[in-house]
Design a protein around this motif. Structure first.
Motif, PDB file in Angstrom:
ATOM      1  N   ARG A 126       0.828  -1.203   0.000  1.00 16.63           N
ATOM      2  CA  ARG A 126       0.000   0.000   0.000  1.00 16.63           C
ATOM      3  C   ARG A 126       0.867   1.260   0.000  1.00 16.63           C
ATOM      4  NH1 ARG A 126      -2.412  -0.874   4.410  1.00 16.63           N
ATOM      5  NH2 ARG A 126      -3.995  -2.241   3.508  1.00 16.63           N
ATOM      6  N   GLU A 127       1.957   1.244   0.745  1.00 17.58           N
ATOM      7  CA  GLU A 127       2.838   2.409   0.781  1.00 17.58           C
ATOM      8  C   GLU A 127       3.464   2.672  -0.585  1.00 17.58           C
ATOM      9  OE1 GLU A 127       5.659   1.637   3.836  1.00 17.58           O
ATOM     10  OE2 GLU A 127       4.352   2.351   5.447  1.00 17.58           O
ATOM     11  N   ILE A 128       3.839   1.611  -1.265  1.00 18.51           N
ATOM     12  CA  ILE A 128       4.435   1.771  -2.606  1.00 18.51           C
ATOM     13  C   ILE A 128       3.422   2.367  -3.574  1.00 18.51           C
ATOM     14  CG2 ILE A 128       5.319   0.515  -4.609  1.00 18.51           C
ATOM     15  CD1 ILE A 128       7.374   0.833  -2.423  1.00 18.51           C
ATOM     16  N   HIS A 129       2.209   1.852  -3.570  1.00 18.93           N
ATOM     17  CA  HIS A 129       1.224   2.280  -4.566  1.00 18.93           C
ATOM     18  C   HIS A 129       0.538   3.586  -4.194  1.00 18.93           C
ATOM     19  CE1 HIS A 129       1.078  -1.135  -7.438  1.00 18.93           C
ATOM     20  NE2 HIS A 129       1.639  -1.783  -6.432  1.00 18.93           N
ATOM     21  N   ASP A 130       0.569   3.946  -2.925  1.00 17.34           N
ATOM     22  CA  ASP A 130      -0.020   5.225  -2.529  1.00 17.34           C
ATOM     23  C   ASP A 130       0.959   6.390  -2.629  1.00 17.34           C
ATOM     24  OD1 ASP A 130      -2.390   4.006  -2.043  1.00 17.34           O
ATOM     25  OD2 ASP A 130      -2.177   3.916   0.140  1.00 17.34           O
ATOM     26  N   TRP A 131       2.233   6.093  -2.811  1.00 22.70           N
ATOM     27  CA  TRP A 131       3.234   7.163  -2.906  1.00 22.70           C
ATOM     28  C   TRP A 131       3.023   7.945  -4.192  1.00 22.70           C
ATOM     29  CZ3 TRP A 131       6.903   8.646  -6.422  1.00 22.70           C
ATOM     30  CH2 TRP A 131       7.848   9.580  -5.992  1.00 22.70           C
ATOM     31  N   ARG A 132       3.064   9.269  -4.094  1.00 26.66           N
ATOM     32  CA  ARG A 132       2.881  10.125  -5.278  1.00 26.66           C
ATOM     33  C   ARG A 132       3.422  11.522  -4.994  1.00 26.66           C
ATOM     34  NH1 ARG A 132      -3.038   9.102  -6.153  1.00 26.66           N
ATOM     35  NH2 ARG A 132      -2.409   7.178  -5.144  1.00 26.66           N
ATOM     36  N   PHE A 179       2.780  12.366 -10.235  1.00 26.82           N
ATOM     37  CA  PHE A 179       3.799  11.350 -10.513  1.00 26.82           C
ATOM     38  C   PHE A 179       3.644  10.201  -9.519  1.00 26.82           C
ATOM     39  CE2 PHE A 179       7.884   9.333  -9.797  1.00 26.82           C
ATOM     40  CZ  PHE A 179       8.331   9.092 -11.083  1.00 26.82           C
ATOM     41  N   GLN A 180       3.537   8.973 -10.055  1.00 21.52           N
ATOM     42  CA  GLN A 180       3.542   7.763  -9.251  1.00 21.52           C
ATOM     43  C   GLN A 180       4.549   6.791  -9.851  1.00 21.52           C
ATOM     44  OE1 GLN A 180      -1.023   7.324  -9.324  1.00 21.52           O
ATOM     45  NE2 GLN A 180      -0.445   6.340  -7.381  1.00 21.52           N
ATOM     46  N   LEU A 181       4.854   5.753  -9.115  1.00 17.02           N
ATOM     47  CA  LEU A 181       5.768   4.747  -9.645  1.00 17.02           C
ATOM     48  C   LEU A 181       5.114   4.041 -10.827  1.00 17.02           C
ATOM     49  CD1 LEU A 181       7.170   3.262  -6.322  1.00 17.02           C
ATOM     50  CD2 LEU A 181       8.238   4.927  -7.845  1.00 17.02           C
ATOM     51  N   PRO A 182       5.892   3.605 -11.831  1.00 21.85           N
ATOM     52  CA  PRO A 182       5.315   2.937 -13.005  1.00 21.85           C
ATOM     53  C   PRO A 182       4.442   1.753 -12.610  1.00 21.85           C
ATOM     54  CG  PRO A 182       7.623   3.439 -13.383  1.00 21.85           C
ATOM     55  CD  PRO A 182       7.359   3.758 -11.936  1.00 21.85           C
TER      56      PRO A 182
END
Length: 463
Positions: A73-79, A252-255
């Motif tokens: 969740r932390e990876i995908h919520d990072w922006r 911007f989010q991770l690919p």
């Protein structure tokens, strides 16, 4: 979990993937470049393909062991958000540029030299747009809604013409876009569309008429979001990219982070379109291999018309890809011990296939774009009398880079599927077990893609 702990945990999968890349690098570094290279593999083909499948398997095991729901969740919520002061002038300029490009393609296809390496229409469509621009959509972000010349023309036409006078049949869903995408790729393969500028212009004009009539009848929003295959391809590819435009600016989010959105794929028709995106790029590469030449030769000598052979291969291969994915969804119900239907499972996991398609597209077309980019820029500098076309001869190791793109796409696909599983199933064990069939399918897709990219490219026979 504090930030320092999260950083340490995030470094673990990165470190292991780096080690995997190090140990497999020699296998992919000599895979032979695309577009006709006759380089042979420095390792046995079976070992080369098993290496690719092993990397995907190891990435799944790694993700299962070192991640949990909170970390995902932390990876995908990072922006990160970036405000945009006044994007309207830029959007207007982009729309005008798109219309101008369409005019250049139509006029250049008729007036420019007939040599495909000098004709601005051929070079812009295949080198600049389908190879180069498409890569920017999944690597950076989807700018097609602004660049799309047919949408711009339809929006202008809607000011003076009645729009939305017909109701789009909901039962059709995205099915027309599936048919349209398969038809466009089949036409590109079986016709001299990449060499004959007049034929290319004819197809562009027919496509323009169909698109503009459809947009005016059903409305631009409905047509380009549901029916138009090109807009739908870019829409899905854009979800792989890290940047998107919002009402406040850019985000911007991770690919691949946005691929876990619940409503990204809403029905079986959209699942079919996602599988079609994956299949058509595979098909385009497969029909340029010597294996296909041998198969087609046997069938044609048996009395089957060549055009029919190619369309049967297109439909049969698509049916196989869709059937395998559907079977994996059925098996997921058993491995995950869930009451979710196979259709719901297929819908939720379908976005994880998009990084595979993007990685294979990059591997399939980057060499093509770089090699012919001097000819493209030369034709753009003087469309009616371009300079002598030049090509860049890529080094032999570039084929290994193409293999890396395939692998990276599959690794991202495994991660996205892992995140979707944790979002879909409440139990950690259930989430892990649900991925077994899909990972098996991804390994099959990986080995197929790597085999195609490793083959010397030949001209499709019997056409």
């Amino acid at each position: 979990m504090n930030r320092r702990t999260a950083i340490r945990r995030s470094l673990r999968p990165v470190s292991v993937l780096w080690l995997l890349g190090t140990f497999t690098g020699h296998a992919v570094a000599h895979g032979g470049s695309l577009r006709g290279s006759s380089e042979s593999l420095s390792v046995p083909l079976w070992l080369f393909l098993l290496t690719g499948g092993g990397v995907v398997s190891a990435s799944f095991l790694l993700a299962s062991f070192v991640t949990d729901r909170t970390f995902i969740r932390e990876i995908h919520d990072w922006r990160r958000r970036f405000s945009s002061l006044s994007p309207d002038p830029l959007v207007t300029a982009t729309r005008a540029f798109g219309v101008l490009a369409l005019v250049v393609i139509v006029a250049g296809g008729v007036l420019a030299p007939v040599d495909p390496r000098e004709n601005v229409a051929i070079l812009v469509v295949w080198v600049g747009w389908w190879a180069g621009y498409t890569a920017t959509v999944y690597l950076v972000g989807n700018t097609w809604p602004a660049l799309n010349p047919w949408r711009t023309i339809a929006d202008v036409g809607s000011a003076v013409l009645p729009v939305g006078t017909a109701t789009y049949p909901k039962r059709l869903g995205a099915c027309p876009s599936v048919v349209g995408l398969l038809a466009l790729v089949w036409l590109e393969v079986v016709s001299p569309l990449a060499d004959d500028a007049e034929l290319l212009v004819g197809v562009v004009l027919v496509y323009s008429v169909i698109t503009l009539v459809g947009a005016l009848l059903f409305g631009s929003d409905r047509w380009f979001s549901t029916v138009d295959p090109v807009a739908r391809v870019f829409r899905y590819y854009g979800r792989v990219a890290p940047i998107r435009r919002t009402s406040a600016g850019f985000e911007f989010q991770l690919p691949g982070a946005r691929l876990i959105e619940t409503k990204l794929v809403t029905g079986r028709d959209e699942v079919a379109f996602v599988v079609a995106i994956l299949w058509v790029t595979t098909y385009d590469g497969f029909v340029a291999t010597s294996l296909w030449a041998d198969i087609a030769g046997v069938v044609v000598r048996g009395g089957v018309p060549p055009l029919l052979v190619y369309i049967l291969a297109l439909l049969g291969g698509y049916g196989l890809f869709f059937g395998v994915y559907r079977l994996a969804s059925e098996l997921t119900r058993t491995t995950a011990e869930t009451y979710l239907t196979a259709g719901e499972i297929a819908r939720r996991f379908a976005p994880s296939l998009l990084p595979i398609a993007a990685g294979y597209h990059l591997a399939h077309y980057l060499s093509y774009f770089l090699s012919l980019s001097p000819a493209l820029f030369g034709a753009l500098s003087n469309p009616l009398s371009p300079p002598t076309p030049m090509m860049i001869i890529l080094p032999s190791w570039f084929g290994g880079l193409n293999m890396s793109f395939v692998l990276l796409g599959h690794l991202l696909a495994v991660w996205v599927a892992h995140a979707i599983a944790y979002d879909l199933f409440p139990s950690r064990l259930q989430a892990i077990r649900s991925q077994y069939p899909l990972v098996a399918v991804m390994i099959l897709y990986t080995m197929t893609s790597m085999w195609i990219v490793s083959q010397p490219t030949i001209t499709p026979p019997y056409l």
